[in-house]
Design an enzyme around this catalytic site. Structure first.
Site, PDB file in Angstrom:
ATOM      1  N   ASP A  41      32.709  43.765  92.242  1.00  0.00           N
ATOM      2  CA  ASP A  41      31.744  44.778  92.709  1.00  0.00           C
ATOM      3  C   ASP A  41      30.295  44.498  92.312  1.00  0.00           C
ATOM      4  O   ASP A  41      29.564  45.421  91.918  1.00  0.00           O
ATOM      5  CB  ASP A  41      32.143  46.167  92.196  1.00  0.00           C
ATOM      6  CG  ASP A  41      33.523  46.589  92.658  1.00  0.00           C
ATOM      7  OD1 ASP A  41      34.100  45.913  93.521  1.00  0.00           O
ATOM      8  OD2 ASP A  41      34.033  47.599  92.135  1.00  0.00           O
ATOM      9  N   LYS A 150      37.714  46.300  99.113  1.00  0.00           N
ATOM     10  CA  LYS A 150      38.638  47.260  98.515  1.00  0.00           C
ATOM     11  C   LYS A 150      38.068  48.667  98.642  1.00  0.00           C
ATOM     12  O   LYS A 150      36.856  48.839  98.806  1.00  0.00           O
ATOM     13  CB  LYS A 150      38.928  46.922  97.050  1.00  0.00           C
ATOM     14  CG  LYS A 150      37.746  47.040  96.085  1.00  0.00           C
ATOM     15  CD  LYS A 150      38.156  46.560  94.701  1.00  0.00           C
ATOM     16  CE  LYS A 150      37.035  46.702  93.677  1.00  0.00           C
ATOM     17  NZ  LYS A 150      36.745  48.108  93.319  1.00  0.00           N
ATOM     18  N   CYS A 183      36.382  49.454  87.416  1.00  0.00           N
ATOM     19  CA  CYS A 183      37.026  48.534  88.360  1.00  0.00           C
ATOM     20  C   CYS A 183      37.484  47.230  87.720  1.00  0.00           C
ATOM     21  O   CYS A 183      38.498  46.659  88.135  1.00  0.00           O
ATOM     22  CB  CYS A 183      36.089  48.258  89.522  1.00  0.00           C
ATOM     23  SG  CYS A 183      35.779  49.739  90.525  1.00  0.00           S
TER      24      CYS A 183
END
Length: 246
Positions: A41, A150, A183
């Site tokens: 991310d 995702k 995450c």
């Protein structure tokens, strides 16, 4: 003092092709062709002023150093023939993939909550195709890298990540990115449950919340779910396996 045995699986005939990474709680042996660096991310949303995390009130001061350390990691990984995989978190422009009130994600996602509190931001945070969703300029994917979109914290949930790894014979995952405690940790935990060897580079991750949150994840990974190493140790180790020109 007795010798420390390195963790990690290697068939006897393959040991000469492997390198041993200094890590905690013990060194871990990695074969570069069976290893991937997973970039979690690294989007404007999480690491850039004006992105969702900044707008939600989290401190992103450490993100710039994290970006520099990830770039160093990726340069070394690519030079050594280690696969690079990017996770990119977000949803469709109508936020159907984010889930409605019947989804816990609707209630816990700080991006969704921020947009409900500030309606003028609706459609701007973590929506595919927006600046917020985009990977930061400094870490743009290169030819040969793999991008896995995702929609939840873990990069293994409702994605093809497991298939991507198994098709390439990858067993070892080196995690970098943001956020350490969300995450990154969620994905590393799921990797552990799927029988992957997970390593977190502690100085190539950044947390959301107080500083003790970073140390909590480091502790969890080191004690229960994987191994913890540093960027310098990773780069020095994989450079031993970098292909040499004829």
């Amino acid at each position: 003092m007795s010798a420390v045995t390195a963790a990690g699986y290697q068939a006897p005939q393959e040991r000469s092709q492997s390198v041993t990474l200094p890590a905690r709680p013990e060194p871990i042996t990695l074969k570069p062709s069976e290893t991937a660096v997973v970039v979690v991310d690294m989007q404007n949303a999480y690491s850039t002023e004006g992105g969702y995390v900044d707008l939600a009130g989290f401190d992103i001061a450490g993100a710039k150093g994290t970006i520099a350390n990830i770039k160093k990691t990726l340069d070394a990984a690519r030079a050594a023939g280690v696969q690079v995989i990017y996770f990119q978190n977000g949803w469709d422009k109508d936020y159907v993939e984010a889930g409605g009130p019947g989804s816990p994600n609707y209630h816990k996602s700080n991006a969704l909550k921020t947009m409900r509190q500030r309606p003028e931001l609706q459609g701007q945070l973590l929506a595919k195709g927006t600046w917020d969703y985009a990977i930061v300029d400094e870490l743009q994917p290169q030819p040969g890298d793999i991008l896995v979109p995702k929609t939840r914290y873990s990069g293994f949930f409702n994605t093809n990540m497991d298939s991507v790894l198994r098709a390439r014979g990858i067993r070892n995952l080196v995690f970098v990115g943001i956020a350490t405690n969300v995450c990154v940790e969620s994905s590393l935990r799921d990797a552990f449950h799927l029988e992957y060897f997970g390593v977190m580079l502690e100085d190539a991750t950044h947390h959301l919340g107080p500083d003790f949150i970073q140390q909590a994840t480091v502790y969890n990974v080191e004690k229960f779910f994987g191994w913890v190493a540093t960027v310098n140790d990773f780069c020095a180790t994989v450079s031993q396996a970098a292909p040499t020109e004829a």
